[in-house]
Design a protein around this motif. Sequence first.
Motif, PDB file in Angstrom:
ATOM      1  N   PHE A 114       4.048 -25.238   4.012  1.00  0.00           N
ATOM      2  CA  PHE A 114       4.607 -24.051   4.648  1.00  0.00           C
ATOM      3  C   PHE A 114       5.733 -24.476   5.577  1.00  0.00           C
ATOM      4  N   LEU A 115       6.872 -24.804   4.995  1.00  0.00           N
ATOM      5  CA  LEU A 115       7.990 -25.286   5.817  1.00  0.00           C
ATOM      6  C   LEU A 115       8.500 -24.182   6.728  1.00  0.00           C
ATOM      7  N   GLU A 116       8.346 -22.923   6.298  1.00  0.00           N
ATOM      8  CA  GLU A 116       8.886 -21.806   7.084  1.00  0.00           C
ATOM      9  C   GLU A 116       8.141 -21.597   8.396  1.00  0.00           C
ATOM     10  N   TYR A 117       7.027 -22.316   8.607  1.00  0.00           N
ATOM     11  CA  TYR A 117       6.299 -22.199   9.868  1.00  0.00           C
ATOM     12  C   TYR A 117       7.001 -22.938  11.001  1.00  0.00           C
ATOM     13  N   PHE A 118       7.879 -23.866  10.672  1.00  0.00           N
ATOM     14  CA  PHE A 118       8.492 -24.704  11.701  1.00  0.00           C
ATOM     15  C   PHE A 118      10.010 -24.715  11.597  1.00  0.00           C
ATOM     16  N   GLY A 152      -2.021 -32.437   9.733  1.00  0.00           N
ATOM     17  CA  GLY A 152      -2.329 -31.063  10.118  1.00  0.00           C
ATOM     18  C   GLY A 152      -1.224 -30.089   9.778  1.00  0.00           C
ATOM     19  N   ILE A 153      -0.412 -30.429   8.805  1.00  0.00           N
ATOM     20  CA  ILE A 153       0.659 -29.529   8.394  1.00  0.00           C
ATOM     21  C   ILE A 153       0.068 -28.482   7.440  1.00  0.00           C
ATOM     22  N   PRO A 154       0.320 -27.198   7.695  1.00  0.00           N
ATOM     23  CA  PRO A 154      -0.276 -26.174   6.832  1.00  0.00           C
ATOM     24  C   PRO A 154       0.210 -26.287   5.397  1.00  0.00           C
ATOM     25  N   MET A 155      -0.738 -26.283   4.471  1.00  0.00           N
ATOM     26  CA  MET A 155      -0.389 -26.485   3.066  1.00  0.00           C
ATOM     27  C   MET A 155      -1.031 -25.424   2.186  1.00  0.00           C
ATOM     28  N   ARG A 156      -0.302 -25.069   1.143  1.00  0.00           N
ATOM     29  CA  ARG A 156      -0.840 -24.134   0.163  1.00  0.00           C
ATOM     30  C   ARG A 156      -1.950 -24.785  -0.641  1.00  0.00           C
ATOM     31  N   ASP A 157      -1.787 -26.061  -0.896  1.00  0.00           N
ATOM     32  CA  ASP A 157      -2.727 -26.808  -1.719  1.00  0.00           C
ATOM     33  C   ASP A 157      -2.376 -28.281  -1.587  1.00  0.00           C
ATOM     34  N   LEU A 158      -3.290 -29.151  -1.954  1.00  0.00           N
ATOM     35  CA  LEU A 158      -2.924 -30.561  -2.038  1.00  0.00           C
ATOM     36  C   LEU A 158      -2.070 -30.775  -3.276  1.00  0.00           C
ATOM     37  N   VAL A 159      -1.402 -31.897  -3.355  1.00  0.00           N
ATOM     38  CA  VAL A 159      -0.656 -32.243  -4.563  1.00  0.00           C
ATOM     39  C   VAL A 159      -1.272 -33.520  -5.121  1.00  0.00           C
ATOM     40  N   VAL A 160      -1.572 -33.509  -6.397  1.00  0.00           N
ATOM     41  CA  VAL A 160      -2.129 -34.691  -7.054  1.00  0.00           C
ATOM     42  C   VAL A 160      -1.226 -35.071  -8.194  1.00  0.00           C
TER      43      VAL A 160
ATOM     44  N   SER B   9     -18.526 -25.709   7.731  1.00  0.00           N
ATOM     45  CA  SER B   9     -18.355 -26.892   6.893  1.00  0.00           C
ATOM     46  C   SER B   9     -16.899 -27.342   6.965  1.00  0.00           C
ATOM     47  N   ILE B  10     -16.670 -28.599   6.618  1.00  0.00           N
ATOM     48  CA  ILE B  10     -15.332 -29.180   6.718  1.00  0.00           C
ATOM     49  C   ILE B  10     -14.608 -29.024   5.382  1.00  0.00           C
ATOM     50  N   VAL B  11     -13.418 -28.467   5.442  1.00  0.00           N
ATOM     51  CA  VAL B  11     -12.676 -28.220   4.204  1.00  0.00           C
ATOM     52  C   VAL B  11     -11.323 -28.927   4.234  1.00  0.00           C
ATOM     53  N   ALA B  12     -10.733 -29.064   3.055  1.00  0.00           N
ATOM     54  CA  ALA B  12      -9.407 -29.674   2.903  1.00  0.00           C
ATOM     55  C   ALA B  12      -8.446 -28.584   2.443  1.00  0.00           C
ATOM     56  N   PRO B  13      -7.145 -28.774   2.639  1.00  0.00           N
ATOM     57  CA  PRO B  13      -6.193 -27.757   2.185  1.00  0.00           C
ATOM     58  C   PRO B  13      -6.370 -27.476   0.692  1.00  0.00           C
ATOM     59  N   GLY B  14      -6.330 -26.207   0.335  1.00  0.00           N
ATOM     60  CA  GLY B  14      -6.449 -25.849  -1.067  1.00  0.00           C
ATOM     61  C   GLY B  14      -7.881 -25.593  -1.499  1.00  0.00           C
ATOM     62  N   ASP B  15      -8.842 -25.832  -0.607  1.00  0.00           N
ATOM     63  CA  ASP B  15     -10.232 -25.556  -0.980  1.00  0.00           C
ATOM     64  C   ASP B  15     -10.437 -24.062  -1.133  1.00  0.00           C
ATOM     65  N   LEU B  16     -11.115 -23.684  -2.196  1.00  0.00           N
ATOM     66  CA  LEU B  16     -11.443 -22.278  -2.413  1.00  0.00           C
ATOM     67  C   LEU B  16     -12.611 -21.918  -1.502  1.00  0.00           C
ATOM     68  N   LEU B  17     -12.395 -20.929  -0.614  1.00  0.00           N
ATOM     69  CA  LEU B  17     -13.426 -20.596   0.368  1.00  0.00           C
ATOM     70  C   LEU B  17     -14.303 -19.460  -0.116  1.00  0.00           C
ATOM     71  N   ALA B  18     -13.677 -18.405  -0.624  1.00  0.00           N
ATOM     72  CA  ALA B  18     -14.449 -17.240  -1.015  1.00  0.00           C
ATOM     73  C   ALA B  18     -13.626 -16.395  -1.977  1.00  0.00           C
ATOM     74  N   GLU B  19     -14.300 -15.459  -2.601  1.00  0.00           N
ATOM     75  CA  GLU B  19     -13.629 -14.551  -3.504  1.00  0.00           C
ATOM     76  C   GLU B  19     -14.206 -13.171  -3.257  1.00  0.00           C
ATOM     77  N   ARG B  56      -6.584 -31.048  12.790  1.00  0.00           N
ATOM     78  CA  ARG B  56      -5.397 -31.874  12.986  1.00  0.00           C
ATOM     79  C   ARG B  56      -4.202 -30.947  13.099  1.00  0.00           C
ATOM     80  N   GLY B  57      -3.150 -31.432  13.740  1.00  0.00           N
ATOM     81  CA  GLY B  57      -1.950 -30.616  13.810  1.00  0.00           C
ATOM     82  C   GLY B  57      -1.290 -30.723  15.157  1.00  0.00           C
ATOM     83  N   SER B  58      -0.022 -30.316  15.216  1.00  0.00           N
ATOM     84  CA  SER B  58       0.714 -30.439  16.457  1.00  0.00           C
ATOM     85  C   SER B  58       0.638 -29.123  17.226  1.00  0.00           C
ATOM     86  N   TYR B  59       1.106 -29.153  18.469  1.00  0.00           N
ATOM     87  CA  TYR B  59       1.056 -27.970  19.310  1.00  0.00           C
ATOM     88  C   TYR B  59       2.248 -27.072  19.014  1.00  0.00           C
TER      89      TYR B  59
END
Lengths: 262, 236
Positions: A114-118, A152-160, B9-19, B56-59
Amino acid sequence: MSDSKQKIKLIDEKGLRVDGRKPDELRPISLKVGILKQADGSAYIEQGKNKIIVAVYGPRELHPRHLALPDRALLRCTYRMSSFSVPERKSPVPSRREIELSKVIREALEPSIFLEYFPRSAIDVYIQVLQADGGTRTASITAAALALADAGIPMRDLVVACAAGKVDGQLVIDLCDEEDKEGEADVPVAIMPQLKRVTLLQMDGSLTKEEFQQAFKMALSGCMKIYEMQKEALRREFITIREEVLKAAENNENKNNKEKEA
Amino acid sequence: MPFFVENKSIVAPGDLLAEGEYRAGDGVLRYNSKFFAMYVGLVEVRGTTISVVPLRGSYIPQVGDIIIGKVIDYTLTTWKVDINSPYIATLSVDQAINKKFDITRDSLTNYYNIGDALIAKIIAFSRVEPPIISTRDKGLGKLRGGMLTRIHPTRVPRLIGRKGSMINMIKNETGCKIRIGQNGIIWIYGKSPELEYIVVKAIRKIEREAHTSGLTDRVRELIRKEKEALRGGSNE
């Protein structure tokens, strides 16, 4: 010339590859997150003989200022191979290949962030290859996505990312250096697995349409396997701390109970 | 309406949480009726709202936040303040001092100089303007004495605790004055440096174990142990 090329057998009689893998088998992968203290996010990947460190800084103040984008952050990627990363010393001067890979990796990561956040800031991704063994671009993308999440950068998804290719007329995944150089084709693929989007797709060599489709499918299945490892690596630190705390609490309780009994 | 993860619970970006029919809170991305996490963090479900609290993350500045920053530069009428965020904050003279300021006779360095630590309030920030801060309110301004330490900005709420339970406990146990900036910079002023170090130790523990429960009790235990060790040491 052509004779010497023919001599190298990449697939033996049992159908195993130079390093003893089956065609659809990945190299052993280990992923670590948060290995650098000074960086905002970092990751380390070992994939076969590949060893790559990724550091992410940011979002941070952008210098030089004139590069700033008014509506989003600037993503900067630097892919660099150490001079000792390959058998023959590599000149430390950034090569054409490194500059191109930096761009390709940046474009593979960009859609997930989400580059538009910063606005007006910069996110810097530094990729340092310590040891190269084929498929460094895919390993770099996998590690860079982890480092970004760790920052901690907001992401749509991981990239693999994972590669598929053709060696000795056989379709295989996750090519090593020899297979990459002597093989017929190499197809690196990067995806956002949950959103089902492709962010990188390249092909080097030649494949028929059917072969390409098959190779692409194989690369995807490789990606999904690596994706699970990525998620595990991100959660590991927090889960171990949690377990540690629970264990300490349990020990304390046991101690108290024993004291009570005594 | 299935849930794919448990609360906390601890999640990672892109994890499906709910539908299904939910509402996306902070840190949650909605695609059609699917909900995905945006950060590495803790899942929080409140009623029908799902959110992810980042670990994690900046202010990122928010209007009204109290922050602690360091003066890094000054111009004729403004100071530039590093507030541990992607953006450098501006403090103008009229937001810092109450009397009239005459550039021809007076210098900004008579008030705040480079390297000074300030506690300030963010009075303006948006996508198009850099943060503007003020030190005119009560309790704001230059910090003198004591020491500064950092905590991950995402762990600041944990350091404060519910209605200040954690920070009040630390203050009571150590007798130190503590000011917390929302940007993760903390100022500690105690009777002795040793007491201040105990607070730093407690903060380190909170930072590390922010995502676990029963933390306040464990931190209290740590502080009492450290205090005892301190007393034992001084008797020898």
